[in-house]
Design a protein around this motif. Structure first.
Motif, PDB file in Angstrom:
ATOM      1  N   SER A 107       0.702  -1.410  -0.158  1.00  0.00           N
ATOM      2  CA  SER A 107       0.034  -0.141  -0.072  1.00  0.00           C
ATOM      3  C   SER A 107       1.018   1.258  -0.064  1.00  0.00           C
ATOM      4  O   SER A 107       1.594   1.379  -0.146  1.00  0.00           O
ATOM      5  CB  SER A 107      -1.209   0.026   1.406  1.00  0.00           C
ATOM      6  OG  SER A 107      -1.536   1.265   1.294  1.00  0.00           O
ATOM      7  N   ASP A 108       0.678   2.063  -0.824  1.00  0.00           N
ATOM      8  CA  ASP A 108       0.827   3.651  -0.248  1.00  0.00           C
ATOM      9  C   ASP A 108       0.929   4.006   0.328  1.00  0.00           C
ATOM     10  O   ASP A 108       0.957   5.563   0.847  1.00  0.00           O
ATOM     11  CB  ASP A 108       0.912   4.544  -1.739  1.00  0.00           C
ATOM     12  CG  ASP A 108      -0.541   4.418  -2.137  1.00  0.00           C
ATOM     13  OD1 ASP A 108      -1.329   4.562  -1.260  1.00  0.00           O
ATOM     14  OD2 ASP A 108      -0.705   5.064  -3.231  1.00  0.00           O
TER      15      ASP A 108
ATOM     16  N   GLU B  87       5.160  -0.886  13.759  1.00  0.00           N
ATOM     17  CA  GLU B  87       5.110   0.345  13.044  1.00  0.00           C
ATOM     18  C   GLU B  87       5.804   0.418  11.997  1.00  0.00           C
ATOM     19  O   GLU B  87       6.513  -0.939  11.273  1.00  0.00           O
ATOM     20  CB  GLU B  87       5.844   1.580  13.703  1.00  0.00           C
ATOM     21  CG  GLU B  87       7.203   1.230  13.764  1.00  0.00           C
ATOM     22  CD  GLU B  87       8.289   1.603  12.869  1.00  0.00           C
ATOM     23  OE1 GLU B  87       8.385   1.530  11.982  1.00  0.00           O
ATOM     24  OE2 GLU B  87       8.464   2.740  13.482  1.00  0.00           O
ATOM     25  N   ASP B  88       4.887   1.103  10.504  1.00  0.00           N
ATOM     26  CA  ASP B  88       5.937   1.392   9.905  1.00  0.00           C
ATOM     27  C   ASP B  88       6.255   2.517   9.062  1.00  0.00           C
ATOM     28  O   ASP B  88       5.664   3.856   9.925  1.00  0.00           O
ATOM     29  CB  ASP B  88       4.438   0.600   8.396  1.00  0.00           C
ATOM     30  CG  ASP B  88       5.277  -0.016   7.335  1.00  0.00           C
ATOM     31  OD1 ASP B  88       6.227  -0.486   7.531  1.00  0.00           O
ATOM     32  OD2 ASP B  88       4.811   0.650   6.170  1.00  0.00           O
ATOM     33  N   SER B  89       6.952   2.568   8.434  1.00  0.00           N
ATOM     34  CA  SER B  89       7.975   3.859   8.504  1.00  0.00           C
ATOM     35  C   SER B  89       9.165   4.377   7.362  1.00  0.00           C
ATOM     36  O   SER B  89       8.594   2.652   6.805  1.00  0.00           O
ATOM     37  CB  SER B  89       8.616   4.201  10.014  1.00  0.00           C
ATOM     38  OG  SER B  89       9.982   2.933   9.810  1.00  0.00           O
TER      39      SER B  89
ATOM     40  N   VAL C 179       7.188   4.666   0.849  1.00  0.00           N
ATOM     41  CA  VAL C 179       7.143   2.974   1.684  1.00  0.00           C
ATOM     42  C   VAL C 179       7.859   2.095   1.102  1.00  0.00           C
ATOM     43  O   VAL C 179       7.881   0.266   1.684  1.00  0.00           O
ATOM     44  CB  VAL C 179       5.461   3.107   1.370  1.00  0.00           C
ATOM     45  CG1 VAL C 179       4.369   3.690   1.568  1.00  0.00           C
ATOM     46  CG2 VAL C 179       4.858   2.673  -0.635  1.00  0.00           C
ATOM     47  N   TYR C 180       9.010   1.847  -0.315  1.00  0.00           N
ATOM     48  CA  TYR C 180      10.308   1.104  -0.651  1.00  0.00           C
ATOM     49  C   TYR C 180      11.346   1.713  -0.178  1.00  0.00           C
ATOM     50  O   TYR C 180      12.418   1.222   0.122  1.00  0.00           O
ATOM     51  CB  TYR C 180      10.126   1.658  -2.437  1.00  0.00           C
ATOM     52  CG  TYR C 180       8.384   1.197  -2.853  1.00  0.00           C
ATOM     53  CD1 TYR C 180       8.105   0.265  -3.418  1.00  0.00           C
ATOM     54  CD2 TYR C 180       8.736   2.445  -3.605  1.00  0.00           C
ATOM     55  CE1 TYR C 180       6.640  -0.100  -3.325  1.00  0.00           C
ATOM     56  CE2 TYR C 180       7.243   2.544  -4.033  1.00  0.00           C
ATOM     57  CZ  TYR C 180       6.184   1.205  -3.699  1.00  0.00           C
ATOM     58  OH  TYR C 180       5.073   1.285  -4.579  1.00  0.00           O
TER      59      TYR C 180
ATOM     60  N   GLN D 172      19.077  -2.247  -1.998  1.00  0.00           N
ATOM     61  CA  GLN D 172      18.777  -1.706  -2.597  1.00  0.00           C
ATOM     62  C   GLN D 172      20.474  -1.287  -3.306  1.00  0.00           C
ATOM     63  O   GLN D 172      21.114  -2.027  -3.495  1.00  0.00           O
ATOM     64  CB  GLN D 172      17.875  -2.051  -3.823  1.00  0.00           C
ATOM     65  CG  GLN D 172      17.144  -3.369  -3.696  1.00  0.00           C
ATOM     66  CD  GLN D 172      17.586  -4.527  -4.628  1.00  0.00           C
ATOM     67  OE1 GLN D 172      18.813  -4.533  -4.963  1.00  0.00           O
ATOM     68  NE2 GLN D 172      17.108  -5.418  -4.173  1.00  0.00           N
ATOM     69  N   ILE D 173      20.144   0.087  -2.579  1.00  0.00           N
ATOM     70  CA  ILE D 173      21.274   0.866  -3.148  1.00  0.00           C
ATOM     71  C   ILE D 173      22.123   1.741  -1.683  1.00  0.00           C
ATOM     72  O   ILE D 173      22.979   2.476  -1.504  1.00  0.00           O
ATOM     73  CB  ILE D 173      20.564   2.185  -4.311  1.00  0.00           C
ATOM     74  CG1 ILE D 173      19.388   2.896  -2.993  1.00  0.00           C
ATOM     75  CG2 ILE D 173      19.844   1.642  -5.494  1.00  0.00           C
ATOM     76  CD1 ILE D 173      18.784   3.740  -4.447  1.00  0.00           C
ATOM     77  N   GLY D 174      21.039   1.597  -0.815  1.00  0.00           N
ATOM     78  CA  GLY D 174      21.605   2.211   0.456  1.00  0.00           C
ATOM     79  C   GLY D 174      21.962   3.970   0.431  1.00  0.00           C
ATOM     80  O   GLY D 174      21.161   4.939  -0.112  1.00  0.00           O
ATOM     81  N   CYS D 175      22.545   4.219   1.798  1.00  0.00           N
ATOM     82  CA  CYS D 175      22.610   5.411   1.912  1.00  0.00           C
ATOM     83  C   CYS D 175      23.520   6.367   0.043  1.00  0.00           C
ATOM     84  O   CYS D 175      23.410   7.290  -0.601  1.00  0.00           O
ATOM     85  CB  CYS D 175      23.251   6.038   2.540  1.00  0.00           C
ATOM     86  SG  CYS D 175      22.421   6.138   5.107  1.00  0.00           S
TER      87      CYS D 175
END
Ligand code: IMP
Length: 185
Positions: free
Chosen positions: A42-43, A67-69, A82-83, A90-93
């Motif tokens: 969900s978005d 919790e979702d963050s 939400v991803y 996958q790509i990090g900071c």
């Protein structure tokens, strides 16, 4: 009456530690269980958290919260949002910094939805922390995107200033609201 002990379903030990220190102020202890349960696509962070909480309550039958963050970056139309957890894996900071390279607008928000559930039903507490994405990673503390997030009005990242994070973070604010709700204040 507020339960003195609640389950927090998360496999993220950092989130559990942050939640413990906030809810301690309200005399509420947390028992951390690693499984968050079923996550819907969900978005809306609130919808994801609510569904997880309801699903877990059916199985466990005792007061709990999940919790979702995520991190929402203006110049990337809210990505990773939400991803956030997949994007971090996958790509990090470094990947986020690459996506923003050369861009002036570095505004971003961390958002959090906490879903608490007991026999009376589910309650959602949402909060955000505004700030910007740094030019480079800085700081050893925290997790996830903490090394690249500078809260508004400050110069250090959350990873450089854990005390600041404890006061200003999306999660701290949402859990503070949960603590006040449970204590009726
Ligand atoms: P989820 O809520 O478990 O889906 O994960 C959200 C993702 O957002 C985490 O894996 C982190 O990458 C990122 N995130 C959420 N909250 C924070 C935070 O307080 N600091 C840094 N990254 C965070």
């Amino acid at each position: 009456m507020a339960p003195d002990e609640i389950l927090f379903l998360t496999s993220n030990a950092h989130k559990a530690a942050e939640a413990r220190s906030i809810l301690n102020k309200y005399g509420i202890s947390i028992i951390n269980r690693p499984a968050k349960g079923t996550e819907i696509q969900s978005d809306s962070l609130a919808d994801v958290a609510r569904f997880c909480a309801q699903d877990a309550f059916k199985r466990l039958g005792r007061p709990l919260f999940v919790e979702d963050s995520g991190l929402f970056i203006d110049a990337l139309n809210g990505f990773p949002g939400v991803y956030s957890s997949t994007a971090y894996a996958q790509i990090g900071c470094p990947g986020i910094l690459r996506l923003l390279s050369g861009l002036q607008n570095r505004a971003a928000q961390f958002r959090c939805a906490v879903a608490f559930i007991d026999r009376q039903g589910a309650r959602i507490f949402e909060a955000e922390s505004s700030g910007s994405i740094s030019e480079k990673e800085a700081g050893p503390s925290g997790f996830g995107y903490d090394p690249i997030f500078i809260p508004k009005g400050h110069e250090k990242t959350f990873a450089q200033a854990p005390a600041l994070k404890a006061r200003l973070s999306h999660r701290a604010k949402a859990l503070d609201a949960l603590g006040r709700h449970l204590r009726g204040i």
